[in-house]
Design a protein around this motif. Structure first.
Motif, short mmCIF file in Angstrom:
data_model
loop_
_atom_site.label_atom_id
_atom_site.label_comp_id
_atom_site.label_asym_id
_atom_site.label_seq_id
_atom_site.Cartn_x
_atom_site.Cartn_y
_atom_site.Cartn_z
N TRP A 22 0.83 -1.20 0.00
CA TRP A 22 0.00 0.00 0.00
C TRP A 22 0.87 1.25 0.00
O TRP A 22 1.79 1.39 0.82
N TYR A 41 -5.25 4.01 -4.67
CA TYR A 41 -5.36 3.62 -3.27
C TYR A 41 -5.47 2.10 -3.12
O TYR A 41 -5.43 1.57 -2.01
N GLY A 42 -5.62 1.40 -4.26
CA GLY A 42 -5.73 -0.05 -4.22
C GLY A 42 -7.16 -0.53 -4.33
O GLY A 42 -8.11 0.25 -4.38
#
Length: 481
Positions: free
Chosen positions: A76, A120-121
């Protein structure tokens, strides 16, 4: 110069457990060993369960674990980190798990652009079954569109899932795409077949929202309730018990943190009104709340709580484990506080038993050696080692076999060697095979050595406890006479 790492001095990350149950007994769910170390659960392939921030669902008598994969190296906030996809595992007992693969192909340019480290994933796969359409419906949390979610359908619980149109939700529908609009979510199907989406509203700094979904579960209806919590919360999970609706959530919110609290509220209906909060854990047993699932058995109803045992945003969150426990209730319906040392049994039957531990033990200048005794005369074709990478190793993992001296240490010239490239070793512990093709003699003593020539990062190695308390490298051998 390499040093031989004495196995007794390894810093152990966690213990691996397959099953701890005798035939005819209910499966026993264990989260920590006697020393309080996290347990690592492995699949039928000998690989650690790599399915995080998801849920356990129950369809037609089978448990399904859905979660985000980190094995390919997703980190992340790291711009060049790849998206690893969403995994599924199946089990009849919550102890023995079968790897069912990915829910859809994550390696396409579209999904890498949507979910890799530049965004942000993509997280939190949740699946429900729609009896009206006969479809399994998957919702995932994304950050490349307005709603914050993408929706899929499949005829099978394990996929493959096919994407449908972006859902439309009432909350934050006028906000820009690709920003922090809506976050962690849960799907809840009520007794009447209606489905609800509970989610985190980031625009109000982490309040919880619930919106009723359409009959096909693919989009919102505009019927919703906001501000169920006052903010600084996330990761809701909804269930119903004895006519009372509950929502559990992370309190406070803290991404990838080890030990956020768990609170809950109750209501007479999914859209409220919702009660004041009650906290049942200050640290979620070392993790962050992930799901709440309801299973109905002839012996009674079980409501299972799960949290992700994150490693405080460590670079390798593939090593994160799980905490699973059955919720207990008081006579008035209130939830009893979590008791994190508890073990308990679930209805069903499970067999098997195997424990390992994993440690990041092989690095620059530090090798691991293990004496072995050949149990037959023949050719040793393969040696399998449970391993993973961490810290971006710049050297491959090497295995060599020597004769062993009386103390079990390597001696003489190398008898065989094999190398596995770093690109072939994942971030999550899994079985790695070395081809050695070595002739061995029955009862002869040999020594297996693992090392790397790299100058950074490390490789984890699986260990197994012996009855006397010592620990050995967990190796598997394939012989040909």
């Amino acid at each position: 110069m390499n040093s031989w790492l004495p196995l007794v001095f390894c810093f152990l990350f966690g213990t691996v457990v397959y099953g701890q149950t005798k035939p005819g007994e209910f499966p026993r769910i264990i989260n920590f060993d006697e020393k309080g170390k996290q347990l690592v659960r492995f699949s039928n392939l000998g690989n650690a369960l790599d399915a995080h921030d998801g849920e356990i669902a129950w369809f037609n008598g089978t448990y399904y674990l859905y979660g985000t994969s980190y094995d390919c190296g997703f980190e992340w906030g790291k711009k060049d980190a790849p998206f690893c996809g969403f995994k599924c595992y199946a089990s009849n007992d919550l102890v023995n798990w079968v790897d069912k693969g990915f829910l859809f192909d994550p390696n396409t340019p579209v999904w890498q652009k949507r979910c890799n480290g530049n965004t942000y994933g993509c997280f939190r796969p949740h699946v429900v079954f729609n009896k009206g359409t006969g479809q399994y419906v998957l919702w995932i949390n994304v950050y490349d569109n307005v709603s914050g979610y993408r929706v899929f359908t499949s005829r099978n619980a394990t996929g493959p899932f096919t994407e449908v149109a972006e859902p439309k939700l009432a909350v934050n529908s006028n906000m820009p795409a690709g920003e922090l609009n809506n976050g962690d979510h849960d799907l809840f199907v009520d007794d009447d077949g209606k489905c609800y989406l509970a989610f985190t509203d980031w625009r109000t700094k982490g309040t919880i929202v619930i919106e009723q979904l359409s009959d096909d579960y693919l989009t919102g209806t505009g019927k919703y309730v906001t501000n169920i919590t006052g903010g600084q919360t996330e990761a809701p999970g909804v269930f119903k018990r004895n006519g009372i609706y509950y929502v559990l959530y992370s309190d406070p919110n803290c991404g990838y943190c080890s030990g956020t609290g768990t609170s809950y509220r109750t209501a007479p209906a999914p859209l409220g009104p919702w009660s004041a909060p009650v906290k049942i854990s200050d640290n979620s047993c070392g993790g962050q709340p992930s799901f709440v699932s309801t299973f109905k058995f002839p012996e009674g109803e079980v409501i299972l709580y799960g949290s992700d045992l994150w490693n405080n945003a460590a670079k390798n969150e593939a090593l994160a484990n799980f905490y699973w426990t059955r919720l207990s209730f008081n006579a008035d319906g209130s939830i009893k506080p979590l008791v994190c040392s508890d073990t308990y049994r679930m209805p069903g039957e499970a067999v098997g038993g195997n424990r390992k531990t994993v440690a990041c033990a092989v690095s620059n200048g530090v090798s691991v050696s293990q004496p072995i005794t050949a149990f037959l005369t023949g050719t040793l074709k393969h040696i399998k080692v449970t391993s993973f990478q961490s810290g971006y190793p710049d050297g491959n993992l090497e295995l060599a076999v020597y004769q062993a001296d009386r103390e079990g240490n390597p001696t003489g010239d190398r008898l065989a060697e094999a190398t596995v490239p770093v690109a072939n070793i994942g971030w999550s512990p899994r079985a790695i095979s070395f081809e050695v093709d070595l002739r061995v003699k029955k009862k002869e003593q040999y020594c297996v050595v693992l090392r790397t020539p790299g100058s950074q990062g490390c490789y984890g190695v699986g260990y197994q406890e012996e009855p006397g308390g010592t620990q050995i490298v967990a190796l598997e051998f394939v012989y040909v006479k």
